[in-house]
Design an enzyme around this catalytic site. Structure first.
Site, PDB file in Angstrom:
ATOM      1  N   ASP A  13       0.864  -1.197   0.000  1.00  0.00           N
ATOM      2  CA  ASP A  13       0.000   0.000   0.000  1.00  0.00           C
ATOM      3  C   ASP A  13       0.895   1.240   0.000  1.00  0.00           C
ATOM      4  O   ASP A  13       2.093   1.149   0.296  1.00  0.00           O
ATOM      5  CB  ASP A  13      -0.927   0.028   1.226  1.00  0.00           C
ATOM      6  CG  ASP A  13      -1.904   1.214   1.183  1.00  0.00           C
ATOM      7  OD1 ASP A  13      -2.265   1.650   0.070  1.00  0.00           O
ATOM      8  OD2 ASP A  13      -2.294   1.714   2.251  1.00  0.00           O
ATOM      9  N   SER A  14       0.294   2.383  -0.312  1.00  0.00           N
ATOM     10  CA  SER A  14       1.051   3.632  -0.259  1.00  0.00           C
ATOM     11  C   SER A  14       1.426   3.973   1.187  1.00  0.00           C
ATOM     12  O   SER A  14       2.427   4.636   1.431  1.00  0.00           O
ATOM     13  CB  SER A  14       0.207   4.769  -0.838  1.00  0.00           C
ATOM     14  OG  SER A  14      -1.021   4.848  -0.146  1.00  0.00           O
ATOM     15  N   TYR A  45      -0.928   8.582  -2.517  1.00  0.00           N
ATOM     16  CA  TYR A  45      -0.992   8.249  -3.942  1.00  0.00           C
ATOM     17  C   TYR A  45      -2.114   9.010  -4.648  1.00  0.00           C
ATOM     18  O   TYR A  45      -2.091   9.151  -5.864  1.00  0.00           O
ATOM     19  CB  TYR A  45      -1.227   6.741  -4.114  1.00  0.00           C
ATOM     20  CG  TYR A  45       0.048   5.931  -4.225  1.00  0.00           C
ATOM     21  CD1 TYR A  45       1.261   6.424  -3.767  1.00  0.00           C
ATOM     22  CD2 TYR A  45       0.023   4.666  -4.795  1.00  0.00           C
ATOM     23  CE1 TYR A  45       2.417   5.675  -3.860  1.00  0.00           C
ATOM     24  CE2 TYR A  45       1.170   3.911  -4.904  1.00  0.00           C
ATOM     25  CZ  TYR A  45       2.365   4.415  -4.428  1.00  0.00           C
ATOM     26  OH  TYR A  45       3.508   3.666  -4.535  1.00  0.00           O
ATOM     27  N   CYS A  77      -4.382  -1.336  -2.239  1.00  0.00           N
ATOM     28  CA  CYS A  77      -4.536   0.105  -2.452  1.00  0.00           C
ATOM     29  C   CYS A  77      -5.436   0.305  -3.671  1.00  0.00           C
ATOM     30  O   CYS A  77      -5.079  -0.101  -4.780  1.00  0.00           O
ATOM     31  CB  CYS A  77      -3.158   0.713  -2.693  1.00  0.00           C
ATOM     32  SG  CYS A  77      -3.185   2.453  -3.145  1.00  0.00           S
ATOM     33  N   THR A  79      -6.236   3.116  -5.063  1.00  0.00           N
ATOM     34  CA  THR A  79      -5.690   4.163  -5.935  1.00  0.00           C
ATOM     35  C   THR A  79      -4.681   3.565  -6.915  1.00  0.00           C
ATOM     36  O   THR A  79      -4.629   3.951  -8.077  1.00  0.00           O
ATOM     37  CB  THR A  79      -5.024   5.258  -5.073  1.00  0.00           C
ATOM     38  OG1 THR A  79      -5.906   5.574  -3.997  1.00  0.00           O
ATOM     39  CG2 THR A  79      -4.754   6.501  -5.882  1.00  0.00           C
ATOM     40  N   GLU A 155      -4.579   7.833   9.183  1.00  0.00           N
ATOM     41  CA  GLU A 155      -3.239   7.566   9.746  1.00  0.00           C
ATOM     42  C   GLU A 155      -3.074   8.281  11.085  1.00  0.00           C
ATOM     43  O   GLU A 155      -2.514   7.738  12.033  1.00  0.00           O
ATOM     44  CB  GLU A 155      -2.140   7.969   8.759  1.00  0.00           C
ATOM     45  CG  GLU A 155      -2.157   7.093   7.503  1.00  0.00           C
ATOM     46  CD  GLU A 155      -0.814   6.945   6.787  1.00  0.00           C
ATOM     47  OE1 GLU A 155       0.153   7.623   7.169  1.00  0.00           O
ATOM     48  OE2 GLU A 155      -0.753   6.124   5.841  1.00  0.00           O
ATOM     49  N   CYS A 191     -11.086   3.104  -0.204  1.00  0.00           N
ATOM     50  CA  CYS A 191      -9.661   3.322   0.113  1.00  0.00           C
ATOM     51  C   CYS A 191      -9.371   2.467   1.334  1.00  0.00           C
ATOM     52  O   CYS A 191     -10.159   2.458   2.296  1.00  0.00           O
ATOM     53  CB  CYS A 191      -9.408   4.793   0.415  1.00  0.00           C
ATOM     54  SG  CYS A 191      -7.788   5.139   1.144  1.00  0.00           S
ATOM     55  N   THR A 192      -8.245   1.751   1.318  1.00  0.00           N
ATOM     56  CA  THR A 192      -7.965   0.802   2.404  1.00  0.00           C
ATOM     57  C   THR A 192      -7.634   1.493   3.726  1.00  0.00           C
ATOM     58  O   THR A 192      -7.605   0.847   4.773  1.00  0.00           O
ATOM     59  CB  THR A 192      -6.817  -0.138   2.000  1.00  0.00           C
ATOM     60  OG1 THR A 192      -5.687   0.652   1.588  1.00  0.00           O
ATOM     61  CG2 THR A 192      -7.240  -1.047   0.861  1.00  0.00           C
ATOM     62  N   HIS A 193      -7.388   2.794   3.671  1.00  0.00           N
ATOM     63  CA  HIS A 193      -7.180   3.527   4.929  1.00  0.00           C
ATOM     64  C   HIS A 193      -8.482   3.673   5.724  1.00  0.00           C
ATOM     65  O   HIS A 193      -8.450   3.733   6.948  1.00  0.00           O
ATOM     66  CB  HIS A 193      -6.657   4.943   4.645  1.00  0.00           C
ATOM     67  CG  HIS A 193      -5.186   5.011   4.391  1.00  0.00           C
ATOM     68  ND1 HIS A 193      -4.598   4.483   3.271  1.00  0.00           N
ATOM     69  CD2 HIS A 193      -4.172   5.548   5.125  1.00  0.00           C
ATOM     70  CE1 HIS A 193      -3.291   4.708   3.315  1.00  0.00           C
ATOM     71  NE2 HIS A 193      -3.012   5.352   4.427  1.00  0.00           N
TER      72      HIS A 193
HETATM   73  N1  DGL Z   1      -4.854   3.267   0.798  1.00  0.00           N
HETATM   74  C1  DGL Z   1      -4.901   3.799  -0.518  1.00  0.00           C
HETATM   75  C2  DGL Z   1      -6.159   3.331  -1.270  1.00  0.00           C
HETATM   76  O1  DGL Z   1      -6.703   2.288  -0.981  1.00  0.00           O
HETATM   77  C3  DGL Z   1      -4.683   5.247  -0.807  1.00  0.00           C
HETATM   78  C4  DGL Z   1      -4.191   6.245   0.140  1.00  0.00           C
HETATM   79  C5  DGL Z   1      -3.376   7.326  -0.593  1.00  0.00           C
HETATM   80  O2  DGL Z   1      -2.219   7.039  -0.887  1.00  0.00           O
HETATM   81  O3  DGL Z   1      -3.920   8.393  -0.860  1.00  0.00           O
HETATM   82  O4  DGL Z   1      -6.594   3.977  -2.186  1.00  0.00           O
END
Ligand code: DGL
Length: 282
Positions: A13-14, A45, A77, A79, A155, A191-193
């Protein structure tokens, strides 16, 4: 029977968001060895151009593979997956599983026929996302909501416990306060965050909705791909292995490996504590 070596799974992931996918993977495939790679030097990302993202990602995976060759790669991720999966699959020979917004499950789940997708600006503008809507949700009204800060806020919550409810609500306000916002009954976490921020999202949502996180579907897909070759390992996973969740190596391009490992520990301890689980909207 001679036991095959356990599979090595590289999860990318990013930033820290992929930990939500790692959690689903270790629950489904506890016997595997995991390497978790975060490109924190280039986070977020959501702001990168498609070319920057794809080229950098291929170079990074190539470098990582020189060190340890994975049996399977999970791009945890949205993105990156919505733009780079084809290029990655053309470049590497091992199976690659991506995560993309759960449009199809949302179209099945909505009762009102109106759902929302929250994701990074990158994921929202991708034709991949629009194509999913055309193919699987053409009969629904779908609000695409780009969140500029939500990954960062996730985060901050994970690492510092910073809830920042006002800022989180500001990011998702468009879902609830849009013209027909009252109709939205399902929200796709694109988004996985965002699953890491679930307690705060529950707290700020003005009414109950169904939040969809496709991480477990990704884990099942990985299991399916590994099934043929690792069938005997799958059958042989013991409760002790299920508990272990230990063989994880954390790597980060920007020096956050230690914080990743600590955040992971905190995450699995929190999951083991039933009192800490999600609020009433889950
Ligand atoms: N966790 C990432 C996703 O699922 C993106 C977070 C980012 O880098 O902006 O899209």
């Amino acid at each position: 029977m001679v036991r095959k070596k356990d599979p090595n799974i590289l999860v990318f992931d990013s930033g820290f968001g992929g930990l939500s996918v790692l959690s689903a993977l270790t629950a489904t495939l506890p016997f595997a060895n995991y390497m978790f790679l975060a490109d924190d030097a280039r986070f977020p990302y959501g702001d990168l151009s498609d070319e920057e993202l794809i080229e950098g990602l291929i170079a990074l995976i190539e470098n990582t593979c020189m060190d340890t060759m994975p049996d399977l790669l999970v791009i945890a991720c949205n993105t990156a997956s919505t733009v780079a999966l084809t290029a990655l699959r053309a470049r590497f020979f091992f199976p690659i599983v991506g995560i993309v917004p759960a449009i199809k499950p949302a179209a099945h789940a909505t009762r009102t026929g109106h759902f929302a997708v929250i994701a990074t600006p990158g994921t929202i503008r991708r034709s991949y996302t629009r194509d999913l809507i055309r193919d699987y949700a053409s009969g629904c009204v779908v609000d695409l909501v780009a969140c500029n800060q939500l990954a960062r806020l996730a985060e901050a919550y994970l690492l510092e416990g910073d809830r920042n409810e006002a800022a989180v609500y500001e990011e998702v306000r468009a879902v609830f306060e849009g013209e027909y916002g009252d109709d939205v009954d399902v929200i796709v976490l694109g988004c996985t965050h965002y699953p890491l921020l679930m307690p705060v999202l529950h707290a700020v949502a003005p009414r109950p909705v169904l939040w969809i996180d496709p991480a477990h579907a990704v884990a099942r897909r990985v299991m399916h791909l590994l099934e043929q070759e690792w069938q005997d390992c799958l059958a042989g996973a013991t409760p002790a292995q299920v508990e272990a969740r230990g063989r994880i190596r954390f790597m980060a391009t920007g020096g956050e490996a230690l914080r990743l490992s600590r955040a992971w520990q905190a995450l699995i301890e929190e999951k083991a504590d039933p009192a800490s689980s999600c609020g009433p909207n889950s």
